[in-house]
Design a protein around this motif. Structure first.
Motif, PDB file in Angstrom:
ATOM      1  N   GLY A  11      -7.084   1.692  -4.967  1.00  0.00           N
ATOM      2  CA  GLY A  11      -7.971   0.549  -5.211  1.00  0.00           C
ATOM      3  C   GLY A  11      -9.345   0.975  -5.707  1.00  0.00           C
ATOM      4  O   GLY A  11      -9.573   2.139  -6.082  1.00  0.00           O
ATOM      5  N   PHE A  12     -10.237   0.030  -5.698  1.00  0.00           N
ATOM      6  CA  PHE A  12     -11.578   0.219  -6.259  1.00  0.00           C
ATOM      7  C   PHE A  12     -12.338   1.330  -5.515  1.00  0.00           C
ATOM      8  O   PHE A  12     -12.581   2.415  -6.066  1.00  0.00           O
ATOM      9  CB  PHE A  12     -12.293  -1.143  -6.203  1.00  0.00           C
ATOM     10  N   ILE A  13     -12.694   1.121  -4.270  1.00  0.00           N
ATOM     11  CA  ILE A  13     -13.488   2.125  -3.536  1.00  0.00           C
ATOM     12  C   ILE A  13     -12.639   3.371  -3.280  1.00  0.00           C
ATOM     13  O   ILE A  13     -13.097   4.504  -3.453  1.00  0.00           O
ATOM     14  CB  ILE A  13     -14.009   1.548  -2.195  1.00  0.00           C
ATOM     15  N   ASP A  32      -0.457   3.295  -0.601  1.00  0.00           N
ATOM     16  CA  ASP A  32      -0.963   2.046  -1.201  1.00  0.00           C
ATOM     17  C   ASP A  32       0.238   1.214  -1.641  1.00  0.00           C
ATOM     18  O   ASP A  32       1.205   1.757  -2.162  1.00  0.00           O
ATOM     19  CB  ASP A  32      -1.856   2.395  -2.413  1.00  0.00           C
ATOM     20  N   ASN A  33       0.159  -0.092  -1.438  1.00  0.00           N
ATOM     21  CA  ASN A  33       1.274  -0.940  -1.903  1.00  0.00           C
ATOM     22  C   ASN A  33       1.028  -1.488  -3.311  1.00  0.00           C
ATOM     23  O   ASN A  33       1.800  -2.306  -3.807  1.00  0.00           O
ATOM     24  CB  ASN A  33       1.556  -2.083  -0.919  1.00  0.00           C
ATOM     25  N   SER A  35      -0.943  -3.653  -4.428  1.00  0.00           N
ATOM     26  CA  SER A  35      -1.125  -5.108  -4.566  1.00  0.00           C
ATOM     27  C   SER A  35      -2.348  -5.422  -5.420  1.00  0.00           C
ATOM     28  O   SER A  35      -2.320  -6.325  -6.245  1.00  0.00           O
ATOM     29  CB  SER A  35      -1.226  -5.776  -3.193  1.00  0.00           C
ATOM     30  N   THR A  36      -3.428  -4.685  -5.230  1.00  0.00           N
ATOM     31  CA  THR A  36      -4.589  -4.811  -6.130  1.00  0.00           C
ATOM     32  C   THR A  36      -4.924  -3.469  -6.780  1.00  0.00           C
ATOM     33  O   THR A  36      -5.604  -3.436  -7.794  1.00  0.00           O
ATOM     34  CB  THR A  36      -5.849  -5.310  -5.377  1.00  0.00           C
ATOM     35  N   GLY A  37      -4.459  -2.384  -6.200  1.00  0.00           N
ATOM     36  CA  GLY A  37      -4.727  -1.054  -6.741  1.00  0.00           C
ATOM     37  C   GLY A  37      -3.729  -0.716  -7.854  1.00  0.00           C
ATOM     38  O   GLY A  37      -2.791  -1.469  -8.118  1.00  0.00           O
ATOM     39  N   ASP A  52       3.542  -0.276   2.500  1.00  0.00           N
ATOM     40  CA  ASP A  52       2.663  -1.267   3.125  1.00  0.00           C
ATOM     41  C   ASP A  52       2.236  -0.748   4.507  1.00  0.00           C
ATOM     42  O   ASP A  52       3.101  -0.393   5.315  1.00  0.00           O
ATOM     43  CB  ASP A  52       3.462  -2.577   3.247  1.00  0.00           C
ATOM     44  N   ILE A  53       0.948  -0.737   4.775  1.00  0.00           N
ATOM     45  CA  ILE A  53       0.476  -0.190   6.064  1.00  0.00           C
ATOM     46  C   ILE A  53       1.034  -0.976   7.256  1.00  0.00           C
ATOM     47  O   ILE A  53       1.125  -0.447   8.357  1.00  0.00           O
ATOM     48  CB  ILE A  53      -1.073  -0.150   6.172  1.00  0.00           C
ATOM     49  N   LEU A  72      -8.688   2.598   4.077  1.00  0.00           N
ATOM     50  CA  LEU A  72      -9.350   1.589   3.237  1.00  0.00           C
ATOM     51  C   LEU A  72      -8.408   0.454   2.850  1.00  0.00           C
ATOM     52  O   LEU A  72      -8.871  -0.567   2.315  1.00  0.00           O
ATOM     53  CB  LEU A  72      -9.874   2.242   1.944  1.00  0.00           C
ATOM     54  N   ALA A  74      -6.590  -2.799   2.615  1.00  0.00           N
ATOM     55  CA  ALA A  74      -6.866  -4.111   3.207  1.00  0.00           C
ATOM     56  C   ALA A  74      -6.766  -5.172   2.141  1.00  0.00           C
ATOM     57  O   ALA A  74      -6.798  -4.879   0.944  1.00  0.00           O
ATOM     58  CB  ALA A  74      -8.278  -4.141   3.801  1.00  0.00           C
ATOM     59  N   TYR A 139     -11.447 -12.755   7.922  1.00  0.00           N
ATOM     60  CA  TYR A 139     -11.652 -11.387   7.429  1.00  0.00           C
ATOM     61  C   TYR A 139     -12.631 -10.640   8.337  1.00  0.00           C
ATOM     62  O   TYR A 139     -12.361  -9.516   8.772  1.00  0.00           O
ATOM     63  CB  TYR A 139     -12.179 -11.470   5.987  1.00  0.00           C
ATOM     64  N   LYS A 143     -11.953  -7.331  10.817  1.00  0.00           N
ATOM     65  CA  LYS A 143     -12.712  -6.076  10.684  1.00  0.00           C
ATOM     66  C   LYS A 143     -13.365  -5.717  12.020  1.00  0.00           C
ATOM     67  O   LYS A 143     -13.387  -4.552  12.427  1.00  0.00           O
ATOM     68  CB  LYS A 143     -13.775  -6.203   9.584  1.00  0.00           C
ATOM     69  N   PHE A 167     -21.590  -3.082   2.852  1.00  0.00           N
ATOM     70  CA  PHE A 167     -22.123  -4.352   2.400  1.00  0.00           C
ATOM     71  C   PHE A 167     -21.421  -4.658   1.062  1.00  0.00           C
ATOM     72  O   PHE A 167     -20.242  -4.367   0.932  1.00  0.00           O
ATOM     73  CB  PHE A 167     -23.657  -4.328   2.393  1.00  0.00           C
ATOM     74  N   VAL A 169     -20.094  -3.903  -2.260  1.00  0.00           N
ATOM     75  CA  VAL A 169     -19.902  -2.722  -3.111  1.00  0.00           C
ATOM     76  C   VAL A 169     -19.536  -3.186  -4.530  1.00  0.00           C
ATOM     77  O   VAL A 169     -18.776  -4.140  -4.697  1.00  0.00           O
ATOM     78  CB  VAL A 169     -18.780  -1.834  -2.537  1.00  0.00           C
TER      79      VAL A 169
HETATM   80  P1  NAD Z   1      -9.335  -3.093  -3.325  1.00  0.00           P
HETATM   81  O1  NAD Z   1      -8.539  -4.353  -3.243  1.00  0.00           O
HETATM   82  O2  NAD Z   1      -9.669  -2.554  -4.655  1.00  0.00           O
HETATM   83  O3  NAD Z   1      -8.642  -1.929  -2.488  1.00  0.00           O
HETATM   84  C1  NAD Z   1      -7.716  -2.149  -1.459  1.00  0.00           C
HETATM   85  C2  NAD Z   1      -6.516  -1.255  -1.712  1.00  0.00           C
HETATM   86  O4  NAD Z   1      -5.592  -1.440  -0.628  1.00  0.00           O
HETATM   87  C3  NAD Z   1      -5.763  -1.609  -3.000  1.00  0.00           C
HETATM   88  O5  NAD Z   1      -5.425  -0.440  -3.700  1.00  0.00           O
HETATM   89  C4  NAD Z   1      -4.513  -2.338  -2.511  1.00  0.00           C
HETATM   90  O6  NAD Z   1      -3.427  -2.204  -3.394  1.00  0.00           O
HETATM   91  C5  NAD Z   1      -4.294  -1.665  -1.172  1.00  0.00           C
HETATM   92  N1  NAD Z   1      -3.568  -2.489  -0.195  1.00  0.00           N
HETATM   93  C6  NAD Z   1      -3.762  -3.805   0.077  1.00  0.00           C
HETATM   94  N2  NAD Z   1      -2.916  -4.212   1.032  1.00  0.00           N
HETATM   95  C7  NAD Z   1      -2.177  -3.116   1.374  1.00  0.00           C
HETATM   96  C8  NAD Z   1      -1.136  -2.900   2.306  1.00  0.00           C
HETATM   97  N3  NAD Z   1      -0.650  -3.893   3.066  1.00  0.00           N
HETATM   98  N4  NAD Z   1      -0.600  -1.659   2.406  1.00  0.00           N
HETATM   99  C9  NAD Z   1      -1.051  -0.642   1.614  1.00  0.00           C
HETATM  100  N5  NAD Z   1      -2.035  -0.799   0.709  1.00  0.00           N
HETATM  101  C10 NAD Z   1      -2.597  -2.024   0.605  1.00  0.00           C
HETATM  102  O7  NAD Z   1     -10.658  -3.375  -2.465  1.00  0.00           O
HETATM  103  P2  NAD Z   1     -11.935  -2.466  -2.214  1.00  0.00           P
HETATM  104  O8  NAD Z   1     -13.101  -3.282  -2.574  1.00  0.00           O
HETATM  105  O9  NAD Z   1     -11.754  -1.115  -2.786  1.00  0.00           O
HETATM  106  O10 NAD Z   1     -11.894  -2.372  -0.618  1.00  0.00           O
HETATM  107  C11 NAD Z   1     -11.564  -1.173   0.081  1.00  0.00           C
HETATM  108  C12 NAD Z   1     -11.869  -1.388   1.552  1.00  0.00           C
HETATM  109  O11 NAD Z   1     -13.260  -1.602   1.744  1.00  0.00           O
HETATM  110  C13 NAD Z   1     -11.173  -2.591   2.180  1.00  0.00           C
HETATM  111  O12 NAD Z   1     -10.831  -2.257   3.502  1.00  0.00           O
HETATM  112  C14 NAD Z   1     -12.239  -3.654   2.183  1.00  0.00           C
HETATM  113  O13 NAD Z   1     -12.013  -4.627   3.174  1.00  0.00           O
HETATM  114  C15 NAD Z   1     -13.464  -2.808   2.466  1.00  0.00           C
HETATM  115  N6  NAD Z   1     -14.727  -3.402   2.047  1.00  0.00           N
HETATM  116  C16 NAD Z   1     -14.961  -3.639   0.716  1.00  0.00           C
HETATM  117  C17 NAD Z   1     -16.205  -4.154   0.339  1.00  0.00           C
HETATM  118  C18 NAD Z   1     -16.539  -4.475  -1.094  1.00  0.00           C
HETATM  119  O14 NAD Z   1     -17.632  -4.999  -1.335  1.00  0.00           O
HETATM  120  N7  NAD Z   1     -15.694  -4.159  -2.052  1.00  0.00           N
HETATM  121  C19 NAD Z   1     -17.181  -4.405   1.305  1.00  0.00           C
HETATM  122  C20 NAD Z   1     -16.875  -4.201   2.652  1.00  0.00           C
HETATM  123  C21 NAD Z   1     -15.653  -3.656   3.002  1.00  0.00           C
END
Ligand code: NAD
Ligand code: UD1
Length: 304
Positions: A11-13, A32-33, A35-37, A52-53, A72, A74, A139, A143, A167, A169
């Motif tokens: 995913g993103f982060i 990673d599943n 779903s968004t990554g 899937d976690i 990460l 979620a 949500y 958390k 916060f 990102v």
């Molecule tokens: P994202 O959606 O890009 O990354 C989440 C990754 O988790 C994706 O690659 C997705 O495919 C994977 N995923 C989702 N459900 C899954 C599952 N059931 N099993 C396995 N993989 C799964 O989002 P992000 O912004 O990179 O967020 C990363 C983490 O940081 C998350 O836990 C999010 O809640 C947390 N977070 C993000 C922000 C933000 O501003 N982006 C802020 C606070 C916390």
């Protein structure tokens, strides 16, 4: 050199963290599943386990084979709970508990992604880690539950875990096409294409935006700290909040465009003001959010 598991690493982060880990010479496996990554977010040498976690049976074995786990994965959208509350909780709550339990039993240190959403609408700003948490979204509740489980697993089984309350990102690879994505990626994408943007509410809600490479650095620092036997929970932010209306003005300057803005009803579970203090993360982890907002927006616009 160590071997790390990154859940949500595609995913993103997560993918920025993977880049940092690979650059530091570590071996990385991603669960990673997708779903968004996406696979294309990852360097070719990284081992991707698609699962899937909340369901992946070999999770304990996968965790037992690494020196540390970054959790990460979620459903990262506050709004997605409105579409399916229990479905989202199955991942963010149950899936996270599975990861934490497996790490506790294998004695593997964990750094996990918590969120500023745990604070809810607290008027005591800037938010510090001891500010009372009263989430207003499913949500945020999940958390916060993850933080409590980490603490209880520490007391009972000896889990070493650190939670980072990110916060807002932003940066390259944040998916722009989804309505559930971060506001900066949506606005940048639409404005660059000459399309109107939608503001939910009056635009006076404020967020403390932090650039993704600073967040990846914080994750790395937190792992060293946790592996050395420490545990804790830290805000990861810049200590500066901007309203959406002002953000749009800055974006208009960066893109040199005249935005067309539509105002709609505010969204359920939306926090009004989110401004953090990162003093604790600076003191204990050596974290600073180095990239200023306008600079980070320029990097992101160049990528988009
Ligand atoms: P994202 O959606 O890009 O990354 C989440 C990754 O988790 C994706 O690659 C997705 O495919 C994977 N995923 C989702 N459900 C899954 C599952 N059931 N099993 C396995 N993989 C799964 O989002 P992000 O912004 O990179 O967020 C990363 C983490 O940081 C998350 O836990 C999010 O809640 C947390 N977070 C993000 C922000 C933000 O501003 N982006 C802020 C606070 C916390
Ligand atoms: C974001 C993160 C969440 C994280 C939290 C921590 C995403 C998708 N969400 O939630 O994972 O835990 O920060 O603070 O990364 N908005 C508009 N128009 C749009 C999109 C959004 O007006 O097209 C508004 C929202 O209503 C909200 C603000 O912009 O008021 C920010 O929304 P969003 O980027 O979804 O983030 P958060 O809900 O703050």
């Amino acid at each position: 050199m160590a071997r790390y598991l990154v859940t949500g690493g595609a995913g993103f982060i997560g993918s920025h963290l993977v880049d940092h880990l690979v650059e530091a010479g570590h071996e990385v496996v991603v669960l990673d599943n997708l779903s968004t990554g996406a696979r294309f977010n990852l360097p070719p040498q990284v081992d991707l386990v698609q699962g899937d976690i909340a369901e992946f049976e070999n999770l304990p074995a996968l965790i037992a084979r690494v020196n540390g786990c970054f959790h990460l994965a979620a459903i990262a959208s506050v709004q997605q709970y409105q579409e399916g509350w229990a479905k989202a909780a199955k991942v963010n709550f149950y899936g996270s508990v599975r990861v934490l339990e497996a790490a506790a039993r294998a004695n593997v240190p964990v750094v996990y992604a918590s969120s500023a959403a745990i604070y809810g609408n607290n008027p005591l700003q800037p938010l510090i880690e001891t500010t009372m948490s009263r989430p207003i979204s499913g949500y945020g509740v999940d958390k916060l539950a993850m933080e409590h489980h980490a603490e209880a697993l520490k007391t009972t089984i000896g889990l070493r875990a650190t939670g980072l309350r990110f916060f807002n990102v932003y940066g390259p690879r944040q998916v722009p096409g989804s309505p559930y994505s971060g506001v900066i990626s949506i606005f940048l994408n639409r404005l660059a294409a000459g399309q109107p943007i939608t503001v939910f509410g009056d635009g006076e809600q404020a967020r403390d935006f932090v650039y993704v490479s600073d967040v990846a650095g914080a994750l790395m620092r937190a792992m060293s700290w946790t592996a050395a036997g420490n545990c804790g929970v830290f805000n990861i932010c810049r200590g500066e909040a901007i309203t959406l209306n002002d953000l749009i003005r800055v974006l208009a300057g960066v893109l040199e465009c005249a935005p067309e803005i539509r105002y709609e009803e505010s969204r359920a579970g939306d926090i009004r003001i989110s401004l953090g203090s990162s003093v604790a993360a600076a003191e204990r982890l050596g974290f600073t959010g180095n990239v200023a907002l306008e600079e980070g927006l320029r990097y992101t616009a160049d990528w988009a």
